[in-house]
Design an enzyme around this catalytic site. Structure first.
Site: not given
Ligand code: M6R
Length: 611
Positions: A2, A27, A77, A103-104, A484, A488, A491, A507, A606
């Site tokens: 948010c 956000r 969000w 927000n929260g 990673e 990527k 997501e 396994h 984010k």
């Molecule tokens: O701001 P942060 O690095 O603490 O965020 C952690 C994760 O939420 C963040 O890395 C998320 O997995 C991203 N969308 C990855 O691309």
């Protein structure tokens, strides 16, 4: 999670609110809304779905809405209640005079709601936020003072919040406050701003004041008053923001993600700058304030992080154990906080976070701090909550990252780990690291070479874009690279991608392999190269579609793999910082080819400020 923005001044508030929400879209982006004051009446405009839907409503009603020189806005969000118009913020009270954006999460909202309903408040949404609107309205009825009403309301609220409130009977005034959620005030001439994050302010002012927990700020066009929850006056600490508005432009790239991938060579140079000056000089890391004697006597290191930052932490473990011979545990923050963790004065706890606002990681570092551990934070946001709570702060200097998928911040975190590990190894007198330092200095050129061949990766992306699943395999220090690469891809393209240690394939996961399954092997020269090659043979024998990501020129690979992504030769220990770049590009081009919303993937945000 948010984004909130508020403006009070002499300009058309709606323009600033919509610009602000656009820059905070990372956000959250499942619904949005604004509240303005039109001819002395608070009016709400809200839309479900992407911000564009709100923009369309604003466009239709622009003549009316643009009369207001005060307003608050929100991009959501969803946590409580589906992303509908009713649940979109701002929320109001029975009389409609109050508007609140939040927000929260209000943890005691059920109790509050029950009490407020008994007192005649009618709820129109399923959100926790609506309780704040009714509570503030009730307190305003008793005090006729908006700041006091907000202050008294926050005394009854449990949980995390950043919130902005306006009231029809108190024109030209915004009251804002926070607890465990970020909020920054922007100071202008005859106008003032408030927002969840700097991008919403930076094009209007560079003078800013970060609110601390339980502080309440009252903004009018010409004044800012700051008090704490006990009604004490608080000294205002105004600072100059280091960011430039240009950081928020796509600079000609189709998406922020592509721009941010391309920024990585400069990001590496930035992170190294002033810290790694020459291969025959020790790394300078003034940011690590841990006493050198204590550093030498560290018994263990724990690293906590989430998502991409967790993968950087996993690479960090390999580097620190290799160079410093200190045992390192890495754990997702969300797991760390719910078990008995053994920490003491001889444990260094490292928190890694792009945003510095991830709720799970904040809780984890607070837990560790309460047990006496030194807390070192690696973050891209030196203005964040984590940064403020750190004992040692290592800012990664990647610049604002807008795309929800982290790319340049990951590389910057990795480089920070190399610097920290070299620094610690040098303090401990662990031997000559000049080869690694030399490689770090020339790494930006190698990344540039990878970027120069992006068309090859774009071609492979098209060939694999229609895969339903995707497997990434690697071993050792590149296992986190496989994770990673898979993260990527999933997501931003929503393809079911998984990273495995190559040795684990046989396994269980091998059962999934057939001619429809792509298997991408990260085959970097070094001690596990031959092992991964054998594991790749096993996958090939099950007819999987084989892709290699390698720095090897070995001709044998041509027989085994359908596609080969070649990258410049690099030492095994530094290879994660180079190998990740083609994987970011692969994910990007697949998502782009599939027509996905690359910078704002569905269901994500984010900065994840809820546990
Ligand atoms: O701001 P942060 O690095 O603490 O965020 C952690 C994760 O939420 C963040 O890395 C998320 O997995 C991203 N969308 C990855 O691309």
């Amino acid at each position: 999670m948010c984004g909130i923005v508020g403006y009070v001044g002499n300009k058309k508030a709606v323009d600033i609110l919509i610009d602000g929400l656009t820059s905070l879209e990372y956000r959250g982006y499942d619904s949005s809304g604004i509240a303005v004051n039109i001819d002395g009446k608070v009016e709400l405009f809200k839309a479900a779905g992407k911000l564009q839907n709100l923009k369309n409503i604003v466009e239709k009603n622009y003549n009316e809405i643009s009369k207001s020189t005060i307003g608050i806005g929100h991009i959501r969000w969803a946590t409580h209640g589906a992303p509908t118009v009713e649940n979109a913020h701002p929320h109001s009270c029975n009389c409609g005079k109050v508007a609140v954006v939040h927000n929260g999460i209000i943890e005691n909202f059920k109790d509050l709601k029950e009490r407020l309903e008994k007192n005649g408040c009618t709820f129109r949404s399923q959100t926790d936020t609506e309780t704040i609107a009714h509570l503030v309205a009730t307190k305003f009825g008793e005090t006729h003072n908006l700041t006091e009403a907000v202050r008294l309301a926050t005394r009854e609220i449990e949980g995390a919040y950043a919130l902005c409130v306006i009231h029809q009977d108190v024109p030209n005034t915004i009251v804002a406050t926070r607890r465990n959620a970020p909020l920054v005030v922007g100071l202008g001439e005859g106008e003032n701003f408030v927002a969840s994050d700097v991008p919403a302010l930076i094009q209007y002012t560079k003078k800013a004041m970060y609110l601390e927990d339980n502080q309440i700020v009252t903004l009018t066009p010409d004044s800012i008053k700051l008090i704490d929850i006990d009604n004490n006056k608080v000294e205002q600490k105004v600072e100059t923001l280091p960011w430039e508005p240009v950081a928020l432009s796509k600079m000609g790239y189709k998406h922020f993600m592509l721009k941010e991938i391309h920024e990585q060579p400069d990001v590496v140079r930035n992170v190294l700058s002033g810290k790694l000056r020459a291969i025959d000089e020790n790394v300078v890391l003034k940011e690590v304030t841990l006493d050198k004697e204590k550093l030498k006597n560290l018994s263990r290191i724990q690293i906590v992080a989430c998502g991409t930052s967790l993968h950087a932490a996993m690479v960090g473990k390999y580097i620190i154990e290799e160079l410093c011979e200190i045992p390192v545990d890495v754990e997702p923050s969300s797991e760390y906080i719910y078990r008995k963790t053994i920490t003491d004065k001889n444990t260094l706890v490292i928190g890694v976070s792009q945003s510095g606002e991830t709720a799970d990681t904040i809780t984890a570092i607070r837990q560790a701090k309460s047990k006496g551990s030194h807390i070192l934070i690696i973050t891209n946001r030196p203005d964040s909550t984590m940064a403020r709570e750190a004992d040692s702060l290592v800012p990664v200097n990647a610049g604002i990252e807008v795309s929800v998928a982290a790319t340049k911040s990951y590389t910057a975190q990795l480089i920070s780990f190399y610097l920290i590990a070299i620094y610690m190894a040098e303090v401990k007198g662990m031997g000559d690291l000049s080869d690694l330092k030399h490689e770090l200095i020339i790494l930006p050129q190698k990344i540039e070479k990878v970027l120069a061949h992006k068309e090859d990766i774009q071609r492979y992306a098209k060939a694999f874009a229609n895969s339903k699943d995707f497997i990434f395999i690697a071993r050792g220090i590149n296992y986190p690279t496989a994770l990673e690469g898979a993260l990527k891809l999933k997501e931003i393209s929503y393809i079911n991608a998984t990273g495995y240690t190559a040795g684990e394939l046989k396994h269980g996961p091998i059962a999934m392999l057939d001619e429809s399954m792509p298997v991408l092997s990260i085959l970097m020269s070094g001690k596990v190269y031959d092992k991964i090659l054998s594991n790749s043979e096993e996958a090939k024998a099950r007819n999987a579609r084989m892709i290699a990501l390698t720095d090897s020129m070995d001709d044998k690979l041509n027989e085994l793999f359908d596609c080969i992504i070649r990258i410049p030769k690099i030492s095994e220990i530094l290879s994660p910082a180079l190998a990740v770049v083609p994987l970011q590009l692969l994910a990007y081009y697949i998502a782009e080819f599939l027509g996905k919303d690359v910078d704002q993937p569905r269901n994500l945000a984010k900065s994840v400020t809820v546990e």
